[in-house]
Design a protein around this motif. Sequence first.
Motif, PDB file in Angstrom:
ATOM      1  N   LEU A  50    -110.265  70.488  68.972  1.00 52.03           N
ATOM      2  CA  LEU A  50    -110.697  69.216  68.764  1.00 52.03           C
ATOM      3  C   LEU A  50    -111.990  68.855  69.751  1.00 52.03           C
ATOM      4  CD1 LEU A  50    -110.350  66.505  67.101  1.00 52.03           C
ATOM      5  CD2 LEU A  50    -108.807  65.945  69.124  1.00 52.03           C
ATOM      6  N   PHE A  51    -111.571  69.383  71.062  1.00 47.72           N
ATOM      7  CA  PHE A  51    -112.557  68.989  71.968  1.00 47.72           C
ATOM      8  C   PHE A  51    -113.767  69.819  71.889  1.00 47.72           C
ATOM      9  CE2 PHE A  51    -114.193  69.927  76.491  1.00 47.72           C
ATOM     10  CZ  PHE A  51    -114.510  68.758  76.812  1.00 47.72           C
ATOM     11  N   TYR A  52    -113.647  71.012  71.475  1.00 52.83           N
ATOM     12  CA  TYR A  52    -114.797  71.850  71.151  1.00 52.83           C
ATOM     13  C   TYR A  52    -115.612  71.462  70.003  1.00 52.83           C
ATOM     14  CZ  TYR A  52    -117.128  75.950  69.639  1.00 52.83           C
ATOM     15  OH  TYR A  52    -118.097  76.914  69.116  1.00 52.83           O
ATOM     16  N   GLU A  53    -114.981  70.966  68.971  1.00 57.97           N
ATOM     17  CA  GLU A  53    -115.702  70.410  67.655  1.00 57.97           C
ATOM     18  C   GLU A  53    -116.584  69.264  68.116  1.00 57.97           C
ATOM     19  OE1 GLU A  53    -116.499  71.800  64.972  1.00 57.97           O
ATOM     20  OE2 GLU A  53    -115.388  73.515  65.131  1.00 57.97           O
ATOM     21  N   VAL A  54    -115.846  68.353  68.989  1.00 61.67           N
ATOM     22  CA  VAL A  54    -116.552  67.119  69.387  1.00 61.67           C
ATOM     23  C   VAL A  54    -117.841  67.467  70.019  1.00 61.67           C
ATOM     24  CG1 VAL A  54    -116.448  65.072  70.808  1.00 61.67           C
ATOM     25  CG2 VAL A  54    -114.528  65.756  69.466  1.00 61.67           C
ATOM     26  N   ILE A  55    -117.781  68.567  70.922  1.00 58.36           N
ATOM     27  CA  ILE A  55    -119.137  68.884  71.715  1.00 58.36           C
ATOM     28  C   ILE A  55    -120.027  69.662  70.745  1.00 58.36           C
ATOM     29  CG2 ILE A  55    -119.811  70.706  73.384  1.00 58.36           C
ATOM     30  CD1 ILE A  55    -116.918  70.352  75.043  1.00 58.36           C
ATOM     31  N   MET A  56    -119.589  70.435  69.845  1.00 58.86           N
ATOM     32  CA  MET A  56    -120.242  70.997  68.933  1.00 58.86           C
ATOM     33  C   MET A  56    -121.161  69.883  68.005  1.00 58.86           C
ATOM     34  SD  MET A  56    -120.771  74.116  69.635  1.00 58.86           S
ATOM     35  CE  MET A  56    -120.484  73.718  71.210  1.00 58.86           C
TER      36      MET A  56
ATOM     37  N   GLN B 291     -89.106  77.881  69.973  1.00 56.98           N
ATOM     38  CA  GLN B 291     -90.046  76.922  69.206  1.00 56.98           C
ATOM     39  C   GLN B 291     -90.370  75.801  69.646  1.00 56.98           C
ATOM     40  OE1 GLN B 291     -86.957  76.474  66.117  1.00 56.98           O
ATOM     41  NE2 GLN B 291     -87.913  78.286  64.887  1.00 56.98           N
ATOM     42  N   LEU B 292     -89.668  75.124  70.622  1.00 57.90           N
ATOM     43  CA  LEU B 292     -90.001  73.797  71.434  1.00 57.90           C
ATOM     44  C   LEU B 292     -91.231  74.411  72.319  1.00 57.90           C
ATOM     45  CD1 LEU B 292     -86.770  72.492  72.643  1.00 57.90           C
ATOM     46  CD2 LEU B 292     -88.321  71.486  70.898  1.00 57.90           C
ATOM     47  N   ILE B 293     -91.300  75.393  73.065  1.00 55.32           N
ATOM     48  CA  ILE B 293     -92.606  75.689  74.001  1.00 55.32           C
ATOM     49  C   ILE B 293     -93.737  76.061  72.927  1.00 55.32           C
ATOM     50  CG2 ILE B 293     -93.268  77.379  75.515  1.00 55.32           C
ATOM     51  CD1 ILE B 293     -90.163  77.359  76.590  1.00 55.32           C
ATOM     52  N   ARG B 294     -93.484  76.767  71.959  1.00 57.53           N
ATOM     53  CA  ARG B 294     -94.511  77.279  71.028  1.00 57.53           C
ATOM     54  C   ARG B 294     -95.141  75.862  70.412  1.00 57.53           C
ATOM     55  NH1 ARG B 294     -95.339  82.286  69.362  1.00 57.53           N
ATOM     56  NH2 ARG B 294     -95.951  81.620  67.187  1.00 57.53           N
ATOM     57  N   GLY B 295     -94.339  75.131  70.309  1.00 59.25           N
ATOM     58  CA  GLY B 295     -94.940  73.746  69.561  1.00 59.25           C
ATOM     59  C   GLY B 295     -95.963  73.238  70.502  1.00 59.25           C
ATOM     60  N   LYS B 296     -95.609  73.240  71.915  1.00 58.56           N
ATOM     61  CA  LYS B 296     -96.453  72.656  73.039  1.00 58.56           C
ATOM     62  C   LYS B 296     -97.659  73.283  73.011  1.00 58.56           C
ATOM     63  CE  LYS B 296     -95.646  70.274  77.273  1.00 58.56           C
ATOM     64  NZ  LYS B 296     -94.908  70.163  78.589  1.00 58.56           N
ATOM     65  N   GLY B 297     -97.694  74.718  72.682  1.00 60.25           N
ATOM     66  CA  GLY B 297     -98.733  75.466  72.789  1.00 60.25           C
ATOM     67  C   GLY B 297     -99.632  75.203  71.777  1.00 60.25           C
ATOM     68  N   TYR B 298     -99.192  75.045  70.665  1.00 56.65           N
ATOM     69  CA  TYR B 298     -99.849  74.652  69.379  1.00 56.65           C
ATOM     70  C   TYR B 298    -100.672  73.186  69.586  1.00 56.65           C
ATOM     71  CZ  TYR B 298     -98.094  78.244  66.052  1.00 56.65           C
ATOM     72  OH  TYR B 298     -97.833  79.468  65.478  1.00 56.65           O
ATOM     73  N   MET B 299     -99.929  72.484  70.296  1.00 60.32           N
ATOM     74  CA  MET B 299    -100.613  71.113  70.458  1.00 60.32           C
ATOM     75  C   MET B 299    -101.801  71.188  71.375  1.00 60.32           C
ATOM     76  SD  MET B 299     -99.027  67.791  72.714  1.00 60.32           S
ATOM     77  CE  MET B 299     -99.098  68.699  74.034  1.00 60.32           C
ATOM     78  N   TYR B 300    -101.543  72.130  72.549  1.00 65.45           N
ATOM     79  CA  TYR B 300    -102.914  72.410  73.361  1.00 65.45           C
ATOM     80  C   TYR B 300    -104.070  73.181  72.644  1.00 65.45           C
ATOM     81  CZ  TYR B 300     -99.818  71.109  77.286  1.00 65.45           C
ATOM     82  OH  TYR B 300     -98.772  70.516  78.115  1.00 65.45           O
ATOM     83  N   ALA B 301    -103.792  74.103  71.724  1.00 67.77           N
ATOM     84  CA  ALA B 301    -104.683  74.694  70.785  1.00 67.77           C
ATOM     85  C   ALA B 301    -105.284  73.696  70.057  1.00 67.77           C
ATOM     86  CB  ALA B 301    -103.926  75.886  70.168  1.00 67.77           C
ATOM     87  N   PHE B 302    -104.488  72.983  69.507  1.00 62.09           N
ATOM     88  CA  PHE B 302    -105.382  71.877  68.596  1.00 62.09           C
ATOM     89  C   PHE B 302    -106.260  70.966  69.397  1.00 62.09           C
ATOM     90  CE2 PHE B 302    -105.235  67.350  67.449  1.00 62.09           C
ATOM     91  CZ  PHE B 302    -105.837  67.369  66.136  1.00 62.09           C
ATOM     92  N   TYR B 303    -105.905  70.380  70.435  1.00 63.08           N
ATOM     93  CA  TYR B 303    -106.706  69.780  71.465  1.00 63.08           C
ATOM     94  C   TYR B 303    -107.834  70.386  71.992  1.00 63.08           C
ATOM     95  CZ  TYR B 303    -103.575  65.646  71.076  1.00 63.08           C
ATOM     96  OH  TYR B 303    -102.910  64.860  70.648  1.00 63.08           O
ATOM     97  N   THR B 304    -107.611  71.744  72.133  1.00 60.84           N
ATOM     98  CA  THR B 304    -108.858  72.650  72.651  1.00 60.84           C
ATOM     99  C   THR B 304    -109.830  72.758  71.411  1.00 60.84           C
ATOM    100  OG1 THR B 304    -107.640  74.053  73.829  1.00 60.84           O
ATOM    101  CG2 THR B 304    -109.541  75.157  73.285  1.00 60.84           C
TER     102      THR B 304
END
Length: 177
Positions: free
Chosen positions: A57-63, A42-55
């Motif tokens: 977010l970054f993509y939508e800013v570019i768009m 669960q802890l490691i997956r939480g970090k994965g969700y954070m990276y996915a969120f920032y991905t």
Amino acid sequence: MKLGASVGITVGIIVGLVIAFALLKAANTNHRMKTDYDERQQLIRGKGYMYAFYTILFYEVIMMIIDIGEFNLPIESYAVHCVGLILGVIVLGVYCIWNDVYWGLNNNKKSYYIIFAVCIIFNLIPIIGQARMGTLIQDGKIGLPILNIMVLVMMAVLGIVFMIKKLTGKNSSEEED
């Protein structure tokens, strides 16, 4: 406004979710829909969700920047946002696979592999059909088929990461099985 298309897509999503829930129940060893994870996972997956969120977010800013600049992309606007979501799912999946937290405690991996194969086939069918009819691109833009293409890209990336992980011998959960 294309109300009929919106209703059709909505009904398709609902039917797809019902099928997904049924498949999840069948694919888990305890026949529960929810996958069970231990605290470490669960802890490691939480970090994965954070990276996915920032991905995403970054993509939508570019768009957003592309949209403000009024650049015309050869893709329908609804598909642009879905591509961002799929990129987030790819980041989450790769991170979880690489850190040995993709599979839950109650997952039957063979059942999930079968589900993945069926998903690949179901995503190939519309692409092949539209390619045969010559309707992959309409009015200079690709629409719904790009979603199927992106799902296939996602499945391919995750499959490649699974293979690399297995070949590198760094998959401790596989060694326990």
